[in-house]
Design a protein around this motif. Sequence first.
Motif, PDB file in Angstrom:
ATOM      1  N   GLY A  58      22.656  61.372  55.969  1.00 26.13           N
ATOM      2  CA  GLY A  58      23.116  62.052  54.766  1.00 26.13           C
ATOM      3  C   GLY A  58      24.521  61.698  54.345  1.00 26.13           C
ATOM      4  N   VAL A  59      25.022  60.545  54.793  1.00 29.26           N
ATOM      5  CA  VAL A  59      26.379  60.109  54.459  1.00 29.26           C
ATOM      6  C   VAL A  59      26.303  58.972  53.447  1.00 29.26           C
ATOM      7  CG1 VAL A  59      28.539  59.149  55.339  1.00 29.26           C
ATOM      8  CG2 VAL A  59      27.223  60.759  56.736  1.00 29.26           C
ATOM      9  N   LYS A  60      27.043  59.125  52.356  1.00 27.82           N
ATOM     10  CA  LYS A  60      27.050  58.119  51.297  1.00 27.82           C
ATOM     11  C   LYS A  60      28.069  57.035  51.628  1.00 27.82           C
ATOM     12  CE  LYS A  60      26.655  59.597  47.136  1.00 27.82           C
ATOM     13  NZ  LYS A  60      26.949  60.211  45.805  1.00 27.82           N
ATOM     14  N   LEU A  61      27.655  55.757  51.577  1.00 24.81           N
ATOM     15  CA  LEU A  61      28.530  54.618  51.869  1.00 24.81           C
ATOM     16  C   LEU A  61      28.817  53.844  50.589  1.00 24.81           C
ATOM     17  CD1 LEU A  61      29.983  52.646  53.808  1.00 24.81           C
ATOM     18  CD2 LEU A  61      27.771  51.522  54.166  1.00 24.81           C
ATOM     19  N   LYS A  62      30.103  53.674  50.295  1.00 23.66           N
ATOM     20  CA  LYS A  62      30.543  52.899  49.130  1.00 23.66           C
ATOM     21  C   LYS A  62      31.464  51.778  49.616  1.00 23.66           C
ATOM     22  CE  LYS A  62      30.435  56.836  45.910  1.00 23.66           C
ATOM     23  NZ  LYS A  62      29.491  56.331  44.915  1.00 23.66           N
ATOM     24  N   ILE A  63      31.233  50.576  49.108  1.00 25.13           N
ATOM     25  CA  ILE A  63      31.978  49.402  49.564  1.00 25.13           C
ATOM     26  C   ILE A  63      32.485  48.624  48.362  1.00 25.13           C
ATOM     27  CG2 ILE A  63      31.840  47.196  50.792  1.00 25.13           C
ATOM     28  CD1 ILE A  63      29.567  48.453  52.461  1.00 25.13           C
ATOM     29  N   ALA A  64      33.768  48.249  48.398  1.00 30.43           N
ATOM     30  CA  ALA A  64      34.339  47.334  47.408  1.00 30.43           C
ATOM     31  C   ALA A  64      34.794  46.088  48.147  1.00 30.43           C
ATOM     32  CB  ALA A  64      35.520  47.979  46.682  1.00 30.43           C
ATOM     33  N   SER A  65      34.397  44.924  47.627  1.00 32.83           N
ATOM     34  CA  SER A  65      34.733  43.668  48.283  1.00 32.83           C
ATOM     35  C   SER A  65      34.796  42.559  47.253  1.00 32.83           C
ATOM     36  CB  SER A  65      33.699  43.328  49.369  1.00 32.83           C
ATOM     37  OG  SER A  65      34.017  42.112  50.026  1.00 32.83           O
TER      38      SER A  65
END
Length: 486
Positions: A132-139
């Motif tokens: 239930g954890v939202k993962l957001k990535i900027a690369s």
Amino acid sequence: MAETQEPVKTQQKCIAMFALICCSTVLLALIFSSVDVWGDNEDGITEDNCSRDCRAVLVENIPHELTLPDEGSGYIPLSVAFLTLLDQAKYSVEVVSPVWDLNCWEAWETWATAIKQSQLLFQRLLSLKSHGVKLKIASSQTNSAELKSLADHDAEVRFVNMTALTRGGLHSSFWIVDRSHIYIGSADMNWKSFSQRKELGVMVYNCSCLALDLHRVFSFYWQLHDKDYIPSIWSKRVTALYGKFNALELQLNTTQATAYVSTSPELFCPKDRTRDVDAIHQVIQSAKTFVFISVSDYLPLVTRTFRGTSITRYWSVIDEVIREAVVLRGVRVRLLISLWKQTHPLTFNFVTSLKSLCMQLNNCSLEVKFFSPKEQNNDIQQGFNHNKYVVTDNAVYIGNHDWVGSDFALNAGVGLVIKVQQSLKDRGVTILEQIKASFERDWKSRYAKKQIIKEQEGKFRNLQQTEINTHMDTEEESKWQSPLSL
């Protein structure tokens, strides 16, 4: 006649009203085209209700090939620290990293143990959705199989096109967990950070005030997704909450302190955000007794390319504040620079210039050492010192850039400044003392050398710039490119 003028006036009013509506519509369109609605969502955390009672932990990766003096700085191993950070995650994990290479099968035979650690981290990231954890990535990496795999597991991944924006690269490396815990340091999502490279960073726990400000930097990157320009209008949700003139006052490990986040390049500094170079300048300028610097590269130069002609000039911002601290204020300075295959030949010229400052002066102390680990093995330099920080008697700056002019002018990076308020005799063991101990451990090690072998120096001096560029890793490539501005 009056009857004829009345329709004309009415028509003019309609045109004026229509023009006003069009202008308002265009303005709103500009605002919302440059600002994501997501960027305005801060989970109800504000400057009034955020937490200022925080805990800071020193994080390092010490390659097992290095034998360092047993003078503990109280650090947590990098792989353990990241997994512990994920253990804290209940709602969200936001990550910025220039490189995603945690599953390197090519190096498995040699670095199996280290790669197992990075693979474990990758598997934990893959499993966040199921918890239930939202993962957001900027690369800035577009061809990463790992990012594609994470996206397939419901992670949101966005691309920052640094080449189009500044002709530079993304060096930023930081985490934000639940808008409460953060990491900033030299390590990125590369298996080398868990094996070959000596890394240093800081985890700060239960510090939603600081996490909220770093989240605004993340939001800035998030909104640049696939853009090839810097929008002229931004939401206030990406402006800085704290800076060098209004730092966050907090309790850090039971010690009164102040802190703020800095960024670079200047184009990536919205309203009130302190530039990295200004943060470093402030930290060195406020030092009273010592300044200890550990960086991979030190090169106070920038190069411009105009109509095919390269013009190199002296970049004085950091170099001059070091000279001022040594000569005018009598501050003791130690500079630890990595010696590796990409060391620029002109580094030795600037080091010689710095060391010559104290030749005829009393109460003057400036020392320079080169951190030179074991010989390279298959083009891999084991034990490479990837640290990027400066610590003084009252403050520390930990960043993502090497101290190269073009890095700060072109490349995206983030820094963390922490300043301790109490005097040395009134405070206990702080994050500053821990980082100072880490520096002194490296400084006293057998890998830190005041003089390098003459043949080795000659090899670097004879190395042509084209040869350096040819062998550069993608991660380091933008360092020597020409800056747009400073």
